[in-house]
Design a protein around this motif. Structure first.
Motif, PDB file in Angstrom:
ATOM      1  N   LEU A 149       0.747  -1.328   0.218  1.00  0.00           N
ATOM      2  CA  LEU A 149       0.303   0.231   0.011  1.00  0.00           C
ATOM      3  C   LEU A 149       0.921   0.972   0.552  1.00  0.00           C
ATOM      4  O   LEU A 149      -0.060   2.563  -0.212  1.00  0.00           O
ATOM      5  N   ARG A 150       2.191   1.168   0.324  1.00  0.00           N
ATOM      6  CA  ARG A 150       3.025   2.068   0.163  1.00  0.00           C
ATOM      7  C   ARG A 150       2.806   3.379   1.402  1.00  0.00           C
ATOM      8  O   ARG A 150       1.985   4.775   0.675  1.00  0.00           O
ATOM      9  N   ASP A 151       1.910   3.261   2.314  1.00  0.00           N
ATOM     10  CA  ASP A 151       0.963   4.349   3.339  1.00  0.00           C
ATOM     11  C   ASP A 151       2.275   4.920   4.129  1.00  0.00           C
ATOM     12  O   ASP A 151       1.646   6.388   5.163  1.00  0.00           O
ATOM     13  N   ARG A 187      -5.466   8.070   0.338  1.00  0.00           N
ATOM     14  CA  ARG A 187      -6.050   7.821  -1.038  1.00  0.00           C
ATOM     15  C   ARG A 187      -7.363   8.764  -1.711  1.00  0.00           C
ATOM     16  O   ARG A 187      -7.345   9.249  -2.356  1.00  0.00           O
ATOM     17  N   ALA A 226      -5.774  -2.429  -1.711  1.00  0.00           N
ATOM     18  CA  ALA A 226      -4.611  -1.987  -2.758  1.00  0.00           C
ATOM     19  C   ALA A 226      -5.730  -2.133  -3.798  1.00  0.00           C
ATOM     20  O   ALA A 226      -5.580  -1.261  -5.015  1.00  0.00           O
ATOM     21  N   TRP A 227      -6.779  -2.734  -4.181  1.00  0.00           N
ATOM     22  CA  TRP A 227      -7.628  -2.235  -5.107  1.00  0.00           C
ATOM     23  C   TRP A 227      -8.201  -1.008  -4.565  1.00  0.00           C
ATOM     24  O   TRP A 227      -8.683  -0.627  -6.456  1.00  0.00           O
ATOM     25  N   ILE A 229      -7.075   1.645  -4.374  1.00  0.00           N
ATOM     26  CA  ILE A 229      -6.448   2.258  -4.130  1.00  0.00           C
ATOM     27  C   ILE A 229      -6.073   3.142  -5.888  1.00  0.00           C
ATOM     28  O   ILE A 229      -6.108   3.573  -6.172  1.00  0.00           O
ATOM     29  N   THR A 230      -6.330   1.797  -6.333  1.00  0.00           N
ATOM     30  CA  THR A 230      -5.863   2.182  -8.328  1.00  0.00           C
ATOM     31  C   THR A 230      -6.742   2.011  -8.289  1.00  0.00           C
ATOM     32  O   THR A 230      -7.045   2.774  -9.355  1.00  0.00           O
ATOM     33  N   ARG A 231      -8.111   1.619  -7.751  1.00  0.00           N
ATOM     34  CA  ARG A 231      -9.107   2.922  -8.471  1.00  0.00           C
ATOM     35  C   ARG A 231     -10.065   4.361  -8.488  1.00  0.00           C
ATOM     36  O   ARG A 231     -10.600   4.510  -8.620  1.00  0.00           O
ATOM     37  N   SER A 232      -9.107   4.808  -7.860  1.00  0.00           N
ATOM     38  CA  SER A 232      -9.227   6.345  -7.227  1.00  0.00           C
ATOM     39  C   SER A 232      -8.799   7.354  -7.761  1.00  0.00           C
ATOM     40  O   SER A 232      -8.212   6.979  -8.962  1.00  0.00           O
ATOM     41  N   ARG A 233      -9.622   8.046  -7.873  1.00  0.00           N
ATOM     42  CA  ARG A 233      -9.605   9.231  -9.090  1.00  0.00           C
ATOM     43  C   ARG A 233     -10.036  10.421  -8.165  1.00  0.00           C
ATOM     44  O   ARG A 233     -11.151  10.783  -7.627  1.00  0.00           O
TER      45      ARG A 233
END
Length: 241
Positions: A149-151, A187, A226-227, A229-233
């Motif tokens: 997640l690299r948080d 996020r 993780a999913w 985060i990839t779908r964040s806009r």
């Protein structure tokens, strides 16, 4: 009654040996520092937890008690407590007494000195008072989570946290979300800061989690976050005049 400056939300399940001492410590740490309330959320305990908290209502004006009709888990208890909270900022503590309420004024001071875009101050247990197996499991889980997640958060499992209520309620809700608050806040476009806090041995009762059970659930949750985060806009918004 004016709204408090801070709401302390404490989820509890079968913690009759800890809740009154934890309440007394929280009140002692915050009285005279700022206006506050303490919101205990009983997750349908089967022991005397709820009765003890109900009895304390008569002697502790800062106390509020919410009771789940069905056992629903820690994340749901926290969220229901935050929804009921009357302050713009919320602190959380675990109901087992291992988090030290004496750390709360320090978190508030860090918030007051910090930039406005930091919406979460996460406790960091630099000297954990748990069994060797529990500390090893936590270190392993934190390492995997951090890489995926690299948080930039060394300890997401600490119950001691301080966050803006509105920012929290804007996050996606799911069971066990409380373990991923730094990543979820980031996020959403906010910054987070880890603050060293005290950690204590459990005073009474037993842990409600096992290392294996936590790991099995954690893998699924980790992949889900993780999913997300990839779908964040995110984008800046301006209103025309």
């Amino acid at each position: 009654m004016p709204a408090p400056q801070l709401s302390v939300v404490i989820p509890a399940f079968n913690e009759e040996g800890n809740v009154l001492a934890l309440l007394a410590e929280t009140v002692a740490a915050l009285r005279g520092v700022l206006d506050f309330e303490v919101v205990f959320v009983d997750d349908h305990s089967r022991d005397g937890t709820l009765a003890l908290l109900q009895g304390a209502l008569a002697t502790t004006p800062e106390l509020r008690v919410l009771a789940h009709e069905v056992q629903s888990g820690q994340s749901t208890a926290i969220r229901n407590g935050v929804k009921a909270a009357r302050a713009p900022w919320v602190a959380t503590l675990d109901g087992d007494g291992q988090n030290d309420p004496a750390d709360l004024p320090g978190l508030v001071a860090a918030r007051d000195a910090g930039p406005a875009d930091v919406k979460l101050y996460a406790g960091w247990r630099v000297n954990r008072q748990d069994s060797g197996s529990k500390k090893w499991a936590s270190k392993w889980a934190n390492g995997i989570r951090s890489r995926l997640l690299r948080d930039a958060t060394p300890d997401t499992g600490c119950g001691t946290k301080l966050f803006e209520r509105a920012a929290f309620l804007d996050l996606p809700y799911f069971d066990h979300m409380h373990r991923y608050l730094p990543a979820l806040m980031q996020r959403a476009g906010w910054k987070t800061l880890s603050v060293p806090v005290n950690h204590r041995p459990r005073g009474a009762g037993v842990s409600k989690y096992t290392n294996l059970g936590r790991a099995l659930v954690g893998i699924r949750d980790l992949m889900g976050v993780a999913w997300l985060i990839t779908r964040s806009r995110r984008t800046a918004v301006r209103e025309l005049e």
